[in-house]
Design a protein around this motif. Structure first.
Motif, mmCIF file in Angstrom:
data_model
loop_
_atom_site.group_PDB
_atom_site.id
_atom_site.type_symbol
_atom_site.label_atom_id
_atom_site.label_comp_id
_atom_site.label_asym_id
_atom_site.label_seq_id
_atom_site.Cartn_x
_atom_site.Cartn_y
_atom_site.Cartn_z
ATOM 1 N N ASN A 133 -1.695 -6.042 1.611
ATOM 2 C CA ASN A 133 -2.651 -6.763 2.622
ATOM 3 C C ASN A 133 -3.076 -5.964 3.930
ATOM 4 O OD1 ASN A 133 -3.438 -8.711 0.868
ATOM 5 N ND2 ASN A 133 -2.078 -10.232 2.060
ATOM 6 N N ILE A 134 -1.926 -5.353 4.433
ATOM 7 C CA ILE A 134 -1.932 -4.403 5.702
ATOM 8 C C ILE A 134 -2.737 -3.319 5.482
ATOM 9 C CG2 ILE A 134 -0.534 -3.081 7.148
ATOM 10 C CD1 ILE A 134 1.650 -5.249 6.947
ATOM 11 N N LEU A 135 -2.581 -2.739 4.293
ATOM 12 C CA LEU A 135 -3.321 -1.509 3.714
ATOM 13 C C LEU A 135 -4.824 -1.663 3.953
ATOM 14 C CD1 LEU A 135 -3.655 1.444 3.117
ATOM 15 C CD2 LEU A 135 -2.945 0.809 0.759
ATOM 16 N N LEU A 173 3.581 -1.228 -3.987
ATOM 17 C CA LEU A 173 3.455 -1.849 -2.741
ATOM 18 C C LEU A 173 3.542 -3.596 -2.893
ATOM 19 C CD1 LEU A 173 0.674 -0.496 -0.191
ATOM 20 C CD2 LEU A 173 3.257 0.285 -0.655
ATOM 21 N N ALA A 174 4.355 -4.054 -2.019
ATOM 22 C CA ALA A 174 4.270 -5.444 -2.211
ATOM 23 C C ALA A 174 3.179 -6.014 -1.585
ATOM 24 C CB ALA A 174 5.704 -5.955 -1.349
ATOM 25 N N LYS A 194 -0.665 10.186 -2.266
ATOM 26 C CA LYS A 194 0.154 9.061 -1.512
ATOM 27 C C LYS A 194 0.213 7.672 -2.477
ATOM 28 C CE LYS A 194 1.340 7.038 2.441
ATOM 29 N NZ LYS A 194 2.338 7.625 3.407
ATOM 30 N N LYS A 195 -0.328 7.917 -3.601
ATOM 31 C CA LYS A 195 0.022 6.777 -4.618
ATOM 32 C C LYS A 195 -0.806 5.544 -4.248
ATOM 33 C CE LYS A 195 3.239 8.993 -7.255
ATOM 34 N NZ LYS A 195 2.824 9.360 -8.569
ATOM 35 N N TRP A 196 -1.890 5.721 -3.330
ATOM 36 C CA TRP A 196 -2.547 4.394 -2.942
ATOM 37 C C TRP A 196 -4.222 4.266 -3.616
ATOM 38 C CZ3 TRP A 196 -1.586 4.535 3.245
ATOM 39 C CH2 TRP A 196 -0.393 4.131 3.406
ATOM 40 N N ILE A 197 -4.302 5.241 -4.650
ATOM 41 C CA ILE A 197 -5.581 4.733 -5.371
ATOM 42 C C ILE A 197 -5.220 3.384 -5.876
ATOM 43 C CG2 ILE A 197 -6.999 5.340 -7.436
ATOM 44 C CD1 ILE A 197 -6.759 7.504 -5.381
ATOM 45 N N VAL A 198 -4.416 2.769 -6.425
ATOM 46 C CA VAL A 198 -4.127 1.488 -6.704
ATOM 47 C C VAL A 198 -2.636 1.175 -6.136
ATOM 48 C CG1 VAL A 198 -4.098 -0.213 -8.550
ATOM 49 C CG2 VAL A 198 -5.560 1.853 -8.955
ATOM 50 N N PRO A 199 -2.534 0.810 -4.855
ATOM 51 C CA PRO A 199 -1.294 0.676 -4.236
ATOM 52 C C PRO A 199 -0.432 -0.322 -4.753
ATOM 53 C CG PRO A 199 -3.124 0.112 -2.872
ATOM 54 C CD PRO A 199 -3.796 0.617 -3.847
#
Length: 397
Positions: free
Chosen positions: A84-86, A78-79, A62-67
């Motif tokens: 923050n939302i994540l 991510l902006a 998902k590319k969210w290890i370091v989003p």
């Protein structure tokens, strides 16, 4: 610079919430029992469970290890508002981080600011993929709070540096693959100058490690020794003799990490723990004094969380957050110490139980002893108060 497509934040929150609920295994939403219950990555990495493996692999895909890192380095791009939302949605579910890494929390930000593009493309994707377990080589036996007094030397030998010296309190050095290290490269310069920031492979000949046993019985800390260690010159980050600038920048991230800034895990509320252990009268904790202490602690904790979020929201560039890093570190660690003290009070005589070689939620005494180190590591509480007085409040010396 990557261009970002405008995202509807309401839709992003809904999609994030749904994705996390569908993809985060239930066991990865439980409180963490201790450091070895986390996934640290590294060349010899082992997952503690299949769920831990699934969670890491799904977040990596998902590319969210370091989003919030750029996509070209393996991040999610991510902006700030999306990130923050994540964080909020992970906190709501109690999702653990898929990977715990000093590479993410400390080295990565320093590389993004000071490294060459080739160095970024080499090291940052490896950090995100959990291929390297990093440790930090800062403190020395005679250079703790006075870190600039460090004496580990890196001599210029033409095509490489030759490193001699030692570091102490090197967290997880006995497990680490690489170390980001402060070394003295100019012996004649004033102590804050003549320091360089160098990356060292821990498998290099001449590197040795010795664990330090703590009163808690657990030992993340080690002594690290360098005996004629050869390091390629392209492992230098930033300019020669300007490592102190990098060191100060990295320390702001370390102090935020120690202070708990950006944590997503839900710790069980003190009041909830108290309900299972204390006598109640008319729905209230019978001990008036302890009831007041618990209420004050939980209010302080909530205020601290809101203060962190306010400061981050006020300045997305990170400048203000860096300015307040000493405050984050001081208040966050003092809160954690108070938390462990309250847990000892709540547990009563049961809290004095000492279970050798065992780490679990009921091991209050061990955690109480370990929490005392929070006010020392990463810069003592006294040093943080001095920094706050001089650099934040601009008080006279």
């Amino acid at each position: 610079m990557e261009t970002k497509t405008k995202v509807d934040l309401g839709d992003f929150r809904t999609e994030t919430r749904v994705w996390l609920e569908e993809n985060c295994p239930l066991s990865m939403r439980l409180p963490i029992k201790g450091p070895m219950d986390m996934y640290w990555g590294g060349k010899n990495a082992k997952f503690n469970s299949n769920d831990q493996k699934i969670w890491f692999e799904r977040m990596l895909k998902k590319k969210w290890i370091v989003p919030y890192w750029e996509k070209k380095y393996g991040g999610g791009g991510l902006a700030p508002k999306e990130n923050n939302i994540l964080i909020q949605e992970m906190s709501r579910l109690g999702c653990r981080k898929p990977l715990y890494s000093f590479g993410i929390a400390m080295l990565g930000p320093a590389l993004l600011k000071f490294a060459t593009e080739d160095q970024k493309l080499r090291y940052l994707p490896e950090i995100i993929e959990g291929k390297i377990w990093w440790c930090q080589g800062y403190s020395e036996p005679n250079a703790g709070s006075d870190l600039a007094g460090l004496q580990t030397k890196a001599e210029d030998k033409g095509d490489h540096y030759l490193i001699n010296g030692s570091k102490v309190w090197t967290s997880y050095a006995d497990n680490a693959d690489w170390i980001f290290c402060l070394t003295r490269t100019d012996l004649e310069a004033p102590k804050h100058n003549g320091i360089s920031f160098i990356l060292i492979d821990m498998s290099s000949p001449g590197v040795s490690v010795r664990p330090i046993k703590l009163i808690s019985g657990k030992s993340p800390f080690c002594e690290t020794f360098f005996d004629n260690v050869k390091v390629p010159k392209n492992n230098l980050i930033g300019n020669l003799n300007e490592g102190w600038t990098i060191a100060k920048y990295l320390l702001t991230h370390e102090r935020q990490m120690i202070g708990g800034v950006g944590e997503t895990e839900n710790k069980k509320e003190i009041s909830e723990i108290a309900k299972g252990k204390l006598d109640f009268l008319s729905g209230q904790i019978e001990d008036n004094l302890l009831r007041g202490q618990i209420a004050k602690f939980e209010m302080d904790e909530k205020i601290f969380e809101m203060t962190i979020q306010r400061i981050i929201d006020e300045d997305k560039t990170g400048k203000k957050a860096a300015l307040f890093s000493s405050f984050f570190k001081y208040y966050g660690t003092e809160l954690n110490i108070k938390r462990e003290e309250l847990l000892m009070q709540i547990g009563g005589s049961d809290s004095l139980l000492w279970v050798p070689n065992k780490e679990n939620e009921a091991d209050a005494a061990r955690k109480f002893c370990r929490s005392k180190g929070n006010s020392i590591e990463g810069g003592t509480s006294e040093i943080q108060l001095n920094i706050i007085a001089k650099r934040v409040l601009n008080l006279p010396s």
